[in-house]
Design an enzyme around this catalytic site. Structure first.
Site, mmCIF file in Angstrom:
data_model
loop_
_atom_site.group_PDB
_atom_site.id
_atom_site.type_symbol
_atom_site.label_atom_id
_atom_site.label_comp_id
_atom_site.label_asym_id
_atom_site.label_seq_id
_atom_site.Cartn_x
_atom_site.Cartn_y
_atom_site.Cartn_z
ATOM 1 N N CYS A 148 -73.548 5.494 -60.662
ATOM 2 C CA CYS A 148 -72.513 6.538 -60.619
ATOM 3 C C CYS A 148 -71.122 6.058 -61.050
ATOM 4 O O CYS A 148 -70.382 6.800 -61.702
ATOM 5 C CB CYS A 148 -72.463 7.159 -59.228
ATOM 6 S SG CYS A 148 -72.696 5.983 -57.888
ATOM 7 N N HIS A 242 -65.963 9.471 -57.147
ATOM 8 C CA HIS A 242 -65.534 8.071 -57.263
ATOM 9 C C HIS A 242 -64.265 8.019 -58.123
ATOM 10 O O HIS A 242 -64.235 8.532 -59.248
ATOM 11 C CB HIS A 242 -66.622 7.235 -57.954
ATOM 12 C CG HIS A 242 -67.870 7.038 -57.133
ATOM 13 N ND1 HIS A 242 -67.997 7.440 -55.825
ATOM 14 C CD2 HIS A 242 -69.049 6.442 -57.456
ATOM 15 C CE1 HIS A 242 -69.206 7.107 -55.370
ATOM 16 N NE2 HIS A 242 -69.858 6.513 -56.345
HETATM 17 P P1 NAP Z 1 -81.972 8.967 -50.017
HETATM 18 O O1 NAP Z 1 -81.026 10.004 -49.570
HETATM 19 O O2 NAP Z 1 -82.278 7.840 -49.088
HETATM 20 O O3 NAP Z 1 -83.374 9.694 -50.420
HETATM 21 C C1 NAP Z 1 -84.565 8.994 -50.705
HETATM 22 C C2 NAP Z 1 -85.710 9.950 -51.093
HETATM 23 O O4 NAP Z 1 -86.846 9.160 -51.462
HETATM 24 C C3 NAP Z 1 -86.179 10.865 -49.987
HETATM 25 O O5 NAP Z 1 -86.648 12.066 -50.528
HETATM 26 C C4 NAP Z 1 -87.353 10.092 -49.375
HETATM 27 O O6 NAP Z 1 -88.340 10.942 -48.786
HETATM 28 C C5 NAP Z 1 -87.960 9.465 -50.608
HETATM 29 N N1 NAP Z 1 -88.695 8.227 -50.269
HETATM 30 C C6 NAP Z 1 -88.260 7.186 -49.524
HETATM 31 N N2 NAP Z 1 -89.229 6.227 -49.443
HETATM 32 C C7 NAP Z 1 -90.284 6.679 -50.162
HETATM 33 C C8 NAP Z 1 -91.570 6.172 -50.464
HETATM 34 N N3 NAP Z 1 -91.992 4.985 -49.991
HETATM 35 N N4 NAP Z 1 -92.398 6.904 -51.247
HETATM 36 C C9 NAP Z 1 -92.020 8.105 -51.725
HETATM 37 N N5 NAP Z 1 -90.796 8.666 -51.470
HETATM 38 C C10 NAP Z 1 -89.938 7.951 -50.705
HETATM 39 O O7 NAP Z 1 -81.477 8.265 -51.359
HETATM 40 P P2 NAP Z 1 -80.423 8.836 -52.478
HETATM 41 O O8 NAP Z 1 -79.021 8.499 -52.124
HETATM 42 O O9 NAP Z 1 -80.771 10.249 -52.751
HETATM 43 O O10 NAP Z 1 -80.759 7.898 -53.724
HETATM 44 C C11 NAP Z 1 -81.921 8.085 -54.524
HETATM 45 C C12 NAP Z 1 -81.858 7.183 -55.753
HETATM 46 O O11 NAP Z 1 -80.761 7.570 -56.579
HETATM 47 C C13 NAP Z 1 -81.648 5.706 -55.430
HETATM 48 O O12 NAP Z 1 -82.398 4.913 -56.329
HETATM 49 C C14 NAP Z 1 -80.153 5.507 -55.625
HETATM 50 O O13 NAP Z 1 -79.823 4.190 -55.925
HETATM 51 C C15 NAP Z 1 -79.903 6.446 -56.811
HETATM 52 N N6 NAP Z 1 -78.518 6.923 -56.952
HETATM 53 C C16 NAP Z 1 -77.840 7.485 -55.906
HETATM 54 C C17 NAP Z 1 -76.523 7.945 -56.108
HETATM 55 C C18 NAP Z 1 -75.722 8.598 -55.031
HETATM 56 O O14 NAP Z 1 -74.529 8.945 -55.308
HETATM 57 N N7 NAP Z 1 -76.272 8.802 -53.811
HETATM 58 C C19 NAP Z 1 -75.933 7.848 -57.372
HETATM 59 C C20 NAP Z 1 -76.647 7.289 -58.419
HETATM 60 C C21 NAP Z 1 -77.933 6.846 -58.203
HETATM 61 P P3 NAP Z 1 -88.449 11.205 -47.191
HETATM 62 O O15 NAP Z 1 -87.406 12.224 -46.858
HETATM 63 O O16 NAP Z 1 -89.822 11.726 -47.054
HETATM 64 O O17 NAP Z 1 -88.217 9.889 -46.518
#
Ligand code: NAP
Length: 365
Positions: A148, A242
């Protein structure tokens, strides 16, 4: 003309919810599959997902049953919002099974045959897709979008790099709490505080992502741009958006007016094609002395959350110039970035018959 079926991997998380929100009413795409961990699989989306975005959970997804992250669902594109601990393998399984994977996760960003994309910056890197399919024997493929904070830094730099050649960059980020997912950083840690460390963030910004994004595709692979970046990444108590303090040195030092003109003239391919999620313009130059600010400006522009806002351009006593850049982290910095990548793939003919049908129906500029 029927829409292209899409699925969301990690649909219950912070970025997954953004995908669900941004895909509602999309002119080309419709959600046909929501996938998450085995903890959520088999449950209705409304029961498994703690909806954290403004407004209600969209009616169309409330009753959908969450599936496990395995190939099989009836869709052509999967958007991945999976944590990096699991994204790598799952995304490969989907690509091998013929799906088009548009990923937010970091796992494949630096693979030589996987495009790391910002549609405005490096659409010519899509040529890596054919190389990837050949190398790996896949019928599908993976594309990724950057981290991001890199997204908005490189978006602001790209028009300047094209005209004046960026040589050195010094950047200090002030990154919102939502960048750490949900529930993310504990309130006791972040309230009344700034945390001067975000795991892995400085490495991504310094050594890999800007150089690959601004690199040149030479017919075989991407030759990384020769740019030195020094990054200080900080978590601050804002919810979204950000803010980055950027100093930059060029190959050829431009005037301040030439920099502003480069931002104002910027009309890259995504904007020319009028992709549905492409903001017009991509970069907003704000002349006000105390802008951009996260709370006031993160949703600026024609597609809320998709533009990069720059301001406070002035001479820098160390490098040539300094300015502020701001952008939404879970919209353009995550889900919106992937969505725009998918739109570019469709518009550039990488979705096979679906691309051809959309072109025929004149939905692409
Ligand atoms: P998050 O809120 O922790 O969400 C994770 C998701 O993945 C949930 O739907 C979870 O499902 C699922 N999950 C977790 N463990 C799993 C497994 N073993 N098998 C299948 N599904 C699984 O994370 P997030 O912030 O949305 O980030 C997601 C990705 O985007 C990451 O790689 C992060 O680095 C990237 N990212 C995030 C941002 C940001 O601003 N947040 C920006 C750029 C990139 P359950 O609900 O069932 O646990």
């Amino acid at each position: 003309m029927s829409k292209i079926k899409v699925g969301v991997l990690g649909a219950t998380g912070a970025v997954g919810q953004r995908f669900v929100q941004m895909l509602q009413g999309h002119p080309w795409f419709e959600i046909t599959a929501l996938m998450a961990s085995e903890r959520s699989a088999g449950k209705r989306y409304v029961d498994a997902c703690r909806w954290n975005l403004r407004g209600d959970m969209p009616e169309a997804v409330r009753e959908m049953i969450i599936e496990e992250c395995e190939p099989g669902p009836d869709c052509q594109i999967v958007f991945s919002a999976l944590p990096s601990e699991t994204a790598g393998e799952i995304e490969e399984e989907f690509a091998a099974a013929g799906y088009v994977v548009c990923s937010n996760a970091r796992n494949h960003r630096y693979d030589d045959d996987v495009p790391l994309l910002i549609p405005e910056v490096n659409p010519e890197h899509l040529a890596l897709i054919d190389i990837q399919k050949r190398n790996r024997g896949w019928s599908g493929y993976i594309t990724t979008n950057p981290n991001c904070s890199t997204t908005h830094l490189v978006s602001a730099l790209h028009p300047l790099h094209v005209r004046f050649g960026v040589k050195k960059v010094f950047v200090v980020t002030m990154q919102a709490i939502s960048g750490a997912g949900y529930p993310g950083v504990s309130s006791m840690d972040i309230l009344d505080n700034v945390i001067p460390y975000i795991s892995g963030e400085e490495e991504k910004m310094e050594h890999k992502e800007p150089q690959k994004l601004l690199g040149v595709f030479d017919g075989v692979g991407v030759r990384y741009a020769d740019i030195v970046v020094s990054a200080h990444c900080n978590r601050v108590p804002t919810r979204n958006g950000h803010l980055e303090a950027v100093s930059v040195e060029f190959e050829e030092k431009p005037t301040q007016e030439q920099i502003v003109q480069a931002w104002r003239d910027y009309r890259p391919l995504a904007q020319q094609l009028k992709l549905p999620s492409a903001p017009q313009p991509a970069i907003i130059y704000d002349e006000r002395i105390d802008r951009p600010q996260p709370r006031l400006d993160r949703m600026a522009g024609t597609v809320p959350g998709m533009a990069t806002v720059v301001g406070r351009l002035r001479p820098d006593p160390l490098l040539h110039y300094k300015f502020m850049a701001l952008g939404h982290n879970t919209i353009r910095g995550a889900a919106g970035g992937s969505l725009l990548n998918a739109e570019l793939l469709v518009a550039q003919g990488y979705l096979g018959q679906a691309s051809a049908l959309l072109a025929e129906s004149a939905m692409i500029a």
